[in-house]
Design an enzyme around this catalytic site. Structure first.
Site, PDB file in Angstrom:
ATOM      1  N   GLU A 352       0.808  -1.213   0.000  1.00  0.00           N
ATOM      2  CA  GLU A 352       0.000   0.000   0.000  1.00  0.00           C
ATOM      3  C   GLU A 352       0.842   1.263   0.000  1.00  0.00           C
ATOM      4  O   GLU A 352       0.442   2.298  -0.543  1.00  0.00           O
ATOM      5  CB  GLU A 352      -0.923   0.015   1.233  1.00  0.00           C
ATOM      6  CG  GLU A 352      -1.925  -1.131   1.282  1.00  0.00           C
ATOM      7  CD  GLU A 352      -1.404  -2.280   2.145  1.00  0.00           C
ATOM      8  OE1 GLU A 352      -0.174  -2.456   2.209  1.00  0.00           O
ATOM      9  OE2 GLU A 352      -2.228  -2.995   2.729  1.00  0.00           O
ATOM     10  N   ASP A 395      25.406  15.229 -27.791  1.00  0.00           N
ATOM     11  CA  ASP A 395      25.790  15.948 -28.993  1.00  0.00           C
ATOM     12  C   ASP A 395      27.022  16.752 -28.633  1.00  0.00           C
ATOM     13  O   ASP A 395      26.992  17.552 -27.702  1.00  0.00           O
ATOM     14  CB  ASP A 395      24.648  16.870 -29.437  1.00  0.00           C
ATOM     15  CG  ASP A 395      24.974  17.634 -30.709  1.00  0.00           C
ATOM     16  OD1 ASP A 395      26.131  17.544 -31.163  1.00  0.00           O
ATOM     17  OD2 ASP A 395      24.098  18.322 -31.238  1.00  0.00           O
ATOM     18  N   ASP A 652      21.200  20.312 -26.642  1.00  0.00           N
ATOM     19  CA  ASP A 652      20.815  21.694 -26.366  1.00  0.00           C
ATOM     20  C   ASP A 652      20.133  22.388 -27.535  1.00  0.00           C
ATOM     21  O   ASP A 652      19.716  23.531 -27.408  1.00  0.00           O
ATOM     22  CB  ASP A 652      22.029  22.519 -25.931  1.00  0.00           C
ATOM     23  CG  ASP A 652      23.138  22.506 -26.979  1.00  0.00           C
ATOM     24  OD1 ASP A 652      22.960  21.855 -28.030  1.00  0.00           O
ATOM     25  OD2 ASP A 652      24.191  23.134 -26.744  1.00  0.00           O
ATOM     26  N   ASP A 656      18.122  18.320 -31.552  1.00  0.00           N
ATOM     27  CA  ASP A 656      18.234  17.214 -30.604  1.00  0.00           C
ATOM     28  C   ASP A 656      16.882  16.804 -30.030  1.00  0.00           C
ATOM     29  O   ASP A 656      16.788  15.797 -29.317  1.00  0.00           O
ATOM     30  CB  ASP A 656      19.153  17.603 -29.437  1.00  0.00           C
ATOM     31  CG  ASP A 656      20.559  17.914 -29.882  1.00  0.00           C
ATOM     32  OD1 ASP A 656      21.040  17.215 -30.785  1.00  0.00           O
ATOM     33  OD2 ASP A 656      21.171  18.859 -29.342  1.00  0.00           O
ATOM     34  N   ASN A 720       3.419 -14.269   4.018  1.00  0.00           N
ATOM     35  CA  ASN A 720       2.318 -14.196   4.971  1.00  0.00           C
ATOM     36  C   ASN A 720       1.020 -14.710   4.357  1.00  0.00           C
ATOM     37  O   ASN A 720       0.230 -15.405   5.012  1.00  0.00           O
ATOM     38  CB  ASN A 720       2.123 -12.748   5.439  1.00  0.00           C
ATOM     39  CG  ASN A 720       3.244 -12.304   6.354  1.00  0.00           C
ATOM     40  OD1 ASN A 720       3.941 -13.132   6.946  1.00  0.00           O
ATOM     41  ND2 ASN A 720       3.431 -10.998   6.472  1.00  0.00           N
ATOM     42  N   ASN A 745      -0.825  -4.640   8.780  1.00  0.00           N
ATOM     43  CA  ASN A 745      -0.360  -4.001   7.544  1.00  0.00           C
ATOM     44  C   ASN A 745      -0.006  -2.541   7.774  1.00  0.00           C
ATOM     45  O   ASN A 745       0.994  -2.041   7.232  1.00  0.00           O
ATOM     46  CB  ASN A 745      -1.439  -4.098   6.465  1.00  0.00           C
ATOM     47  CG  ASN A 745      -1.622  -5.516   5.954  1.00  0.00           C
ATOM     48  OD1 ASN A 745      -0.729  -6.350   6.099  1.00  0.00           O
ATOM     49  ND2 ASN A 745      -2.775  -5.790   5.376  1.00  0.00           N
ATOM     50  N   ASP A 749       3.543  -0.991   7.070  1.00  0.00           N
ATOM     51  CA  ASP A 749       3.633   0.087   6.079  1.00  0.00           C
ATOM     52  C   ASP A 749       4.297   1.326   6.671  1.00  0.00           C
ATOM     53  O   ASP A 749       5.114   1.985   6.014  1.00  0.00           O
ATOM     54  CB  ASP A 749       2.239   0.451   5.576  1.00  0.00           C
ATOM     55  CG  ASP A 749       1.635  -0.658   4.717  1.00  0.00           C
ATOM     56  OD1 ASP A 749       2.407  -1.481   4.213  1.00  0.00           O
ATOM     57  OD2 ASP A 749       0.394  -0.688   4.583  1.00  0.00           O
TER      58      ASP A 749
END
Length: 922
Positions: A352, A395, A652, A656, A720, A745, A749
């Site tokens: 979670e 480049d 740049d 590109d 589990n 849980n 968590d």
């Protein structure tokens, strides 16, 4: 070997593929008005088709001939624009601005915070949680549904806030660029034109603008007059050498972008000056067209990994409830009353906290990069991608080099070093600047002056100068000869062929010098020839019968931190490949100067003959890809991805842009073309390339923590679930109540948030942090099975300690609750240690969180809160037996981890070794 492209402003040995010198014209000198312009994109309305009849694909130049070269004459262009050399009136300009809109590249608005939040909901991990939340709500498990919804909201808020801050930072960078242009307008039809500066957004087709050295071209323009004009078009073509431009009628033969009569938005003036009429603005420029052609970027490495892991979770989450229901119905005769338990088990299997942990890891890394290294992460998942990156494509233009030549060597006719050649050339450069009334020295003259000592410049007294002529490809100055009254010395420098044609040399001597120049050019150097002669004072300066003095060679000035940055990337297992529009010799020379061994060179003409599978194989063994168009760069990037690499692209220019969007992570410096900077995933606030190494380290830090969290959580959860399903079939009651599963849980968590703050080992930073779904599945199945064995062993302990678990549900629930939290704490500590060398380090956040988790497992069952959950105190004999089970489990975990790491290390050396050989210094 073909020599590299020459800098037109200095008349060098040239590349046959470079544009030919323009035909002679009689240009009228135009005063330079150095003004900087903003090319940063913003939104605009396209407006009606008025003044848009000139095709954007031809730079709005009118009719297009063979090869895409515009063939419309100047008068036809002006007629179509309804303009003239005097420019527009203020009324005409205002009317056109209302029709065609502001001169900005469209579609550059930053998304709002609510839109970023909504986009975060599309994350596959978040989608899995939302589905489980809906299922929980459907079975009236409101507590579970509320917790899941809270986690989803927290994750989306963190992610949207981080990306919103990055957008604000790039908007600040955008405002650092100047936004004015020098335009020539009239108050009305009968008044004389007045030159003034206006915001670049107010420029319209038909405006007459003035350009000088250093100016950015604010729109696509057709030259009216020019003087010695050369333009950098690297942002559009990748060619680092300046391109000669001329207002004549010759369209040239190099295609649209090489037409000497036109300049395009995104380019900049290297030398000279010009007056030009605007032919296209905003979305009609070639700059904008290149932006539009890129389309939707493909899925990145992180997105592909997330999708793979998400499908694993979805399959488990969808399979678990039906299995629980069917098993209980078949073996225990239980019905829908076990549905809440089945949903709780499915939720227990799902990590979670995954969206929260992922977002926190990435957001912390992005904030640290921005604060300490000036790197702005515009898309949070890109931080994981750069951590997984094992190939970086760059480049050469503006990244490894600075687009500025420096003097390399001064050679005599025999190829020996001769400083006197540099002294003559520096004197010529100095007096050309002083006597020819040039607005600024060209790039090579500037390099000569920077390398010269003061004596070279002051020991001569200048008389007159003939500035560089792109037709003759020469520049000449006349100085008084020191110590010889009445005698002048003529110094000529320029292209090798042009100078040799004016020297008194035998055929053998001429051939020897030409071969020497060709050898230097083939080595990636630009070459300038120097010759002198003495003439009586008052004689006309004739460039005939000269004495050849020698050659000067120039190399590109390297970026200050490029060598250090490349060495750092090599140490982290990242292979660098050069994708450039330059001549291969120039790119190879830059690699050599930076200490990067070149494993192979591939030019565009050879690349065009390869199939995609052939290119995929060849790209792996090639270091330099030269003469690349934007399409070539994109194809090479895809080929590397097809070979299993995670690819970053540093560029740049707008040329590109397609490759930058195709790559898994696009990187751009702050002063990149505006549209390129806006499309990049990471923006470097400076030219310090070592910042990329810091970004890689931060990405691997975040990616390593995310992968560790997933491995530990999923393997523990799977164990589990297996044990709980088994116990549920063996026991006459549920092995754990839904509320107890939910609390367990939540505790686990909360403890796992520590993974977002963990400190990885140095070994983890030396290799890409790839989130491989298959490897992850193997890990969680293997270690999950080991965890299930420990849980089932605990079941036996409970049966022995309680003398029959069926007699006391509360004690069984309490014992299993405590065992689950303790085993998860052990897993957190042992599986997060990484390499064995980590064991000696002080306890980190994960260790302290695991200790807190263990304390909850031991203390909660006997507390009043535990009684509210249906838990009770456990007998002392249980803790002794549980300690034995945990000790055996820890030994098994360490043995399994050692086997896993040994097998993983055996699988990596071949890749790591090949990368090290490709990038290590000679």
């Amino acid at each position: 070997m073909v020599p590299p492209a020459s800098a037109p402003g200095a008349g060098l040995t040239g590349d046959p593929a470079a544009p030919r010198p323009p035909s002679p014209a009689a240009p009228t000198p135009v005063p330079a008005h150095p003004v900087a312009h903003d090319t940063a994109p913003a939104s605009s309305s396209p407006g009606p088709p008025v003044l848009r009849a000139l095709p954007p694909a031809a730079g709005a130049a009118g009719a297009v001939g063979r090869g895409g070269t515009p063939v419309a004459g100047l008068l036809e262009v002006l007629r179509r624009l309804d303009s003239g050399p005097r420019g527009l009136t203020e009324g005409q300009a205002a009317e056109r601005l209302a029709r065609v809109g502001a001169n900005v590249v469209p579609d550059a608005r930053d998304p709002s915070w609510p839109r970023l939040f909504a986009r975060s909901l599309r994350d596959p991990f978040t989608a899995v949680l939302l589905c489980l939340g809906l299922v929980s709500a459907a079975v009236l498990a409101w507590g579970t549904a509320s917790v899941i919804l809270l986690l989803v909201v927290v994750s989306c808020v963190l992610r949207a806030s981080g990306e919103h801050r990055a957008d604000r930072s790039t908007a600040g960078l955008r405002r650092l660029v100047a936004t004015t242009v020098t335009v020539q307008r009239r108050t009305d039809e009968d008044t004389a034109p007045v030159t003034r500066e206006i915001p670049v957004e107010e420029l319209v087709p038909g405006d007459v603008v003035r350009l000088g050295p250093g100016d950015l071209v604010p729109a696509d323009v057709r030259l009216l007059r020019s003087t010695g004009l050369t333009v950098h078009q690297a942002a559009l073509t990748g060619e680092s050498r300046p391109v000669e431009k001329d207002a004549g009628d010759d369209p040239g033969d190099g295609g649209v972008l090489q037409d000497p009569r036109y300049c395009f938005q995104g380019s900049s003036v290297a030398s000279g000056s010009a007056t030009a009429v605007v032919t296209a603005t905003a979305g009609d420029t070639r700059f904008a067209a290149a932006h539009r052609r890129t389309g939707k970027p493909p899925a990145t490495s992180f997105e592909r990994s997330v999708q793979g892991v998400s499908w694993i979770l979805i399959r488990f989450a969808l399979l678990t409830p039906p299995l629980v229901l069917m098993a209980n119905a078949a073996l225990r005769g239980r019905g829908l009353e076990t549905l809440p338990f089945a949903v709780a088990v499915a939720v227990g299997l799902t990590p979670e906290m995954l969206p929260v942990v992922v977002t926190t890891c990435l957001a912390r890394g992005a904030a640290l990069l921005a604060r300490t290294h000036g790197v702005i992460v515009r898309r949070l998942p890109a931080l994981h991608d750069i951590g997984a990156m094992d190939v970086l494509c760059v480049d050469k233009t503006g990244t490894l080099t600075q687009d500025r030549p420096v003097v390399h060597r001064a050679l005599d006719a025999d190829g020996h070093d001769d400083p006197e050649v540099a002294r003559w050339a520096a004197a010529a450069a100095w007096w050309s600047l002083q006597l020819a009334d040039l607005p600024a020295p060209d790039a090579l003259d500037e390099a000569l002056l920077a390398a010269a000592d003061e004596d070279s410049l002051t020991s001569y007294d200048g008389v007159t100068a003939l500035p560089f002529d792109p037709v003759r490809r020469l520049a000449t100055v006349v100085v008084r000869t020191p110590g010889r009254f009445g005698t002048h010395t003529l110094i000529t420098k320029g292209a090798v062929e042009a100078v040799l044609g004016r020297c008194a040399l035998s055929d053998d001597e001429r051939t020897r010098v030409r071969d020497l120049a060709d050898a230097q050019a083939a080595d990636g150097l630009r070459v300038l020839a120097v010759a002198t002669t003495e003439r009586p004072a008052g004689d006309r300066p004739r460039e005939r019968g000269l004495t050849f003095r020698g050659l000067l060679t120039f190399r590109d000035d390297l970026a200050p931190t490029a060598a250090e940055a490349l060495a750092g990337l090599a140490g982290r297992g990242v292979t660098v490949k050069i994708l450039t529009g330059d001549h291969p010799g120039t790119a190879v020379r830059a690699c050599r100067d930076l200490g990067v061994p070149v494993a192979g060179v591939l030019t565009a003409d050879r690349l065009d003959t390869l199939t995609d599978p052939e290119l995929t194989e060849l790209a792996r063994r090639t270091t330099v890809f030269a003469r690349c168009t934007p399409e070539h760069k994109t194809r090479v990037t895809r080929a590397l991805q097809a070979g299993g690499h995670t690819v970053g692209f540093l560029g740049d220019g707008v040329n590109d842009l397609p490759a930058l969007r195709t790559a898994d992570v696009g990187i751009a410096p702050r002063d990149a073309a505006g549209v390129t900077r806006e499309s990049a995933d990471l923006v470097l606030a400076g030219k310090d390339l070592t910042a990329i190494g810091h970004a890689v380290a931060a990405g691997r830090h975040a990616g390593g923590n995310i992968a560790t969290y997933l491995r530990i959580t999923l393997s523990s959860n799977l164990g589990n679930v297996i044990a709980m399903l088994s116990a549920g079939l063996l026991l006459p009651f549920l092995p754990m109540l839904p509320a107890q599963v939910l609390v367990q849980n939540l505790c686990f968590d909360a403890a796992q948030l520590a993974f977002a703050h963990d400190r990885p080992t140095q070994a983890a930073l030396r290799r890409p942090s790839v989130l491989d779904p298959r490897e992850l599945l193997r890990f969680i199945v293997g270690f999950g099975a080991l965890n299930a064995v420990a849980d089932l062993a605990t079941f036996g302990v409970l049966a022995f300690a309680l003398r029959g678990p069926g007699d006391d549900e509360s004690l069984f629930h309490s014992g299993w609750f405590t065992e689950n939290l303790l085993t998860q704490a052990v897993v957190m500590v042992l599986l997060s240690l990484g390499s064995p060398g980590r064991a000696g380090r002080r306890p980190g956040p994960v260790t302290w969180s695991a200790a807190a988790l263990a304390a909850i497992g031991l203390l909660l069952p006997a507390s009043p809160s535990g009684a509210a959950l249906g838990l009770s105190a456990l007998p002392g004999v249980y803790y002794g037996l549980l300690a034995a089970v945990l000790a055996l489990y820890a030994v098994g975990l360490l043995a399994a981890r050692t086997h896993y790491e040994r097998r993983r290390t055996v699988a990596l050396p071949e890749t790591d070794a090949s990368q090290g050989q490709a990038m290590s210094k000679p």
